[in-house]
Design a protein around this motif. Structure first.
Motif, PDB file in Angstrom:
ATOM      1  N   GLY A 132      80.480  -1.412   0.495  1.00  0.00           N
ATOM      2  CA  GLY A 132      80.021  -2.328   1.549  1.00  0.00           C
ATOM      3  C   GLY A 132      78.550  -2.663   1.407  1.00  0.00           C
ATOM      4  O   GLY A 132      78.149  -3.826   1.536  1.00  0.00           O
ATOM      5  N   ILE A 133      77.722  -1.653   1.115  1.00  0.00           N
ATOM      6  CA  ILE A 133      76.280  -1.863   0.941  1.00  0.00           C
ATOM      7  C   ILE A 133      76.016  -2.814  -0.234  1.00  0.00           C
ATOM      8  O   ILE A 133      75.287  -3.792  -0.116  1.00  0.00           O
ATOM      9  N   ASP A 134      76.648  -2.485  -1.380  1.00  0.00           N
ATOM     10  CA  ASP A 134      76.397  -3.279  -2.589  1.00  0.00           C
ATOM     11  C   ASP A 134      76.838  -4.730  -2.418  1.00  0.00           C
ATOM     12  O   ASP A 134      76.144  -5.663  -2.817  1.00  0.00           O
ATOM     13  N   GLN A 135      78.018  -4.905  -1.815  1.00  0.00           N
ATOM     14  CA  GLN A 135      78.551  -6.261  -1.683  1.00  0.00           C
ATOM     15  C   GLN A 135      77.812  -7.062  -0.614  1.00  0.00           C
ATOM     16  O   GLN A 135      77.567  -8.252  -0.784  1.00  0.00           O
ATOM     17  N   MET A 136      77.458  -6.407   0.486  1.00  0.00           N
ATOM     18  CA  MET A 136      76.698  -7.112   1.526  1.00  0.00           C
ATOM     19  C   MET A 136      75.336  -7.544   0.979  1.00  0.00           C
ATOM     20  O   MET A 136      74.860  -8.659   1.257  1.00  0.00           O
ATOM     21  N   ALA A 137      74.723  -6.690   0.165  1.00  0.00           N
ATOM     22  CA  ALA A 137      73.426  -7.031  -0.426  1.00  0.00           C
ATOM     23  C   ALA A 137      73.549  -8.258  -1.325  1.00  0.00           C
ATOM     24  O   ALA A 137      72.607  -9.051  -1.446  1.00  0.00           O
ATOM     25  N   ARG A 138      74.735  -8.429  -1.912  1.00  0.00           N
ATOM     26  CA  ARG A 138      74.987  -9.572  -2.793  1.00  0.00           C
ATOM     27  C   ARG A 138      74.896 -10.896  -2.041  1.00  0.00           C
ATOM     28  O   ARG A 138      74.671 -11.954  -2.638  1.00  0.00           O
ATOM     29  N   THR A 139      75.076 -10.854  -0.720  1.00  0.00           N
ATOM     30  CA  THR A 139      75.078 -12.095   0.079  1.00  0.00           C
ATOM     31  C   THR A 139      73.682 -12.494   0.551  1.00  0.00           C
ATOM     32  O   THR A 139      73.514 -13.536   1.172  1.00  0.00           O
ATOM     33  N   VAL A 140      72.678 -11.641   0.283  1.00  0.00           N
ATOM     34  CA  VAL A 140      71.316 -11.933   0.747  1.00  0.00           C
ATOM     35  C   VAL A 140      70.562 -12.660  -0.360  1.00  0.00           C
ATOM     36  O   VAL A 140      70.466 -12.175  -1.491  1.00  0.00           O
ATOM     37  N   SER A 141      70.024 -13.825  -0.049  1.00  0.00           N
ATOM     38  CA  SER A 141      69.344 -14.654  -1.044  1.00  0.00           C
ATOM     39  C   SER A 141      67.997 -14.054  -1.441  1.00  0.00           C
ATOM     40  O   SER A 141      67.254 -13.566  -0.588  1.00  0.00           O
ATOM     41  N   PRO A 142      67.664 -14.085  -2.757  1.00  0.00           N
ATOM     42  CA  PRO A 142      66.349 -13.581  -3.181  1.00  0.00           C
ATOM     43  C   PRO A 142      65.207 -14.540  -2.873  1.00  0.00           C
ATOM     44  O   PRO A 142      64.044 -14.194  -3.043  1.00  0.00           O
ATOM     45  N   SER A 143      65.524 -15.757  -2.408  1.00  0.00           N
ATOM     46  CA  SER A 143      64.476 -16.744  -2.137  1.00  0.00           C
ATOM     47  C   SER A 143      63.689 -16.370  -0.878  1.00  0.00           C
ATOM     48  O   SER A 143      64.280 -16.102   0.169  1.00  0.00           O
TER      49      SER A 143
END
Length: 315
Positions: A224-235
């Motif tokens: 859950g942590i890894d996948q949720m982090a995937r949805t946060v934009s680096p911009s």
């Protein structure tokens, strides 16, 4: 001979329907409702001009469904119920049978509305439609699996509102079971967020929460942590987006709960590492998150294997 439907009606209905959906997704509810009203009005007019045409009925039911969602979001629950009931009636009178989950989906919406108003009996009655989603899983269709997972998360929320924690936990577990093997391939952000929320729910509500239960939940939580982090934009520009902030905070909440699970497991130093990151990860550039989270995954994998703090953390 049927009367012809003017092309202008069809174009205006489509334009308003698309505009309503777009405005709703952007949180402009007043504009969304105005456009949804117009899309429904025109669809009703088209259906009256050419009754019994499946395409027009399907469009009307879809637009009623959208307006019901908008009304639900702004707290107009009774009006949303009226839309849902009208959509069910319209579909049953001649909608395309390939949309077999449309009516049960509308019943789940009705269950959400009744539950929000504290109306237990009708909420339970409408929520029984979840069984049709469970049965649909037998088709093996991937899209049906994702639709069912989303609906199970809604059903879990309904059960929580009604105080039925056992059914809520069971639905959350089913949702996680469906999504976990598919999580790396999922591109829709809302499905990833649902997965994180359902794992979070399981971590909060597992009883008894002992070391053995924690050992099973920790790998799920790390996914859950890894996948949720995937949805946060680096911009850096993304920080002005409320959805981005919510998802970033979602990662922090999961990190905090992972720390609690590691404490239950018997790995207090690993738990302290997660607690630290639950406060400070937000200060790190998002582009550095994958490296940090990869290191945290190594910590959890070792902690679960040893049922204790990994040696790398020191004494």
């Amino acid at each position: 001979m049927r009367s012809r439907v003017p092309d202008e009606w069809v174009r205006q209905a489509e334009g308003n329907a698309e505009g309503a959906t777009r405005a709703f997704e952007q949180g402009r509810f007043e504009q969304a409702l105005r456009m949804a009203d117009e899309a429904v009005r025109l669809s009703q007019k088209i259906c009256k001009r050419q009754p019994g045409v499946g395409l027009w009925i399907d469009q009307l039911t879809s637009r009623l469904r959208t307006r019901a969602e908008i009304r639900q979001a702004i707290g107009h629950h009774r009006a949303a119920m009226a839309d849902a009931h009208e959509a069910i009636t319209a579909h049953e009178a001649g909608g395309n049978p390939k949309y077999s989950l449309l009516v049960p989906d509308l019943h789940i919406l009705l269950a959400e509305l009744h539950a929000a108003l504290g109306e237990r009996e009708p909420a339970l009655r409408h929520s029984e439609a979840i069984e049709q989603f469970r049965q649909a899983l037998q088709s093996g269709d991937e899209n049906t699996h994702l639709i069912t997972a989303r609906t199970l998360s809604r059903y879990a929320a309904i059960m929580l509102l009604l105080g039925d924690h056992e059914r809520a936990e069971s639905a959350a577990r089913e949702c996680v079971t469906i999504l976990r093997p598919r999580i790396a391939q999922i591109s829709r952000i809302t499905d990833i967020v649902i997965f994180g929320r359902m794992v979070y729910h399981l971590a909060q509500n597992t009883d008894p929460l002992d070391a053995e239960a924690a050992a099973k939940l920790i790998p799920l939580m790390q996914d859950g942590i890894d996948q949720m982090a995937r949805t946060v934009s680096p911009s850096p520009l993304a920080y002005t987006d409320p959805d981005q902030r919510d998802r970033a905070l979602g990662v922090l909440n999961l990190l905090e709960h992972q720390g609690k699970l590691l404490t239950v497991l018997g790995a207090p130093r690993a738990a302290a590492v997660f607690e630290h990151h639950s406060y400070h990860l937000i200060d790190e550039p998002v582009r550095t998150w994958p490296e940090i989270l990869a290191a945290l995954r190594e910590v959890t994998d070792e902690a679960v294997r040893l049922r204790a703090d990994p040696p790398v953390l020191g004494s």
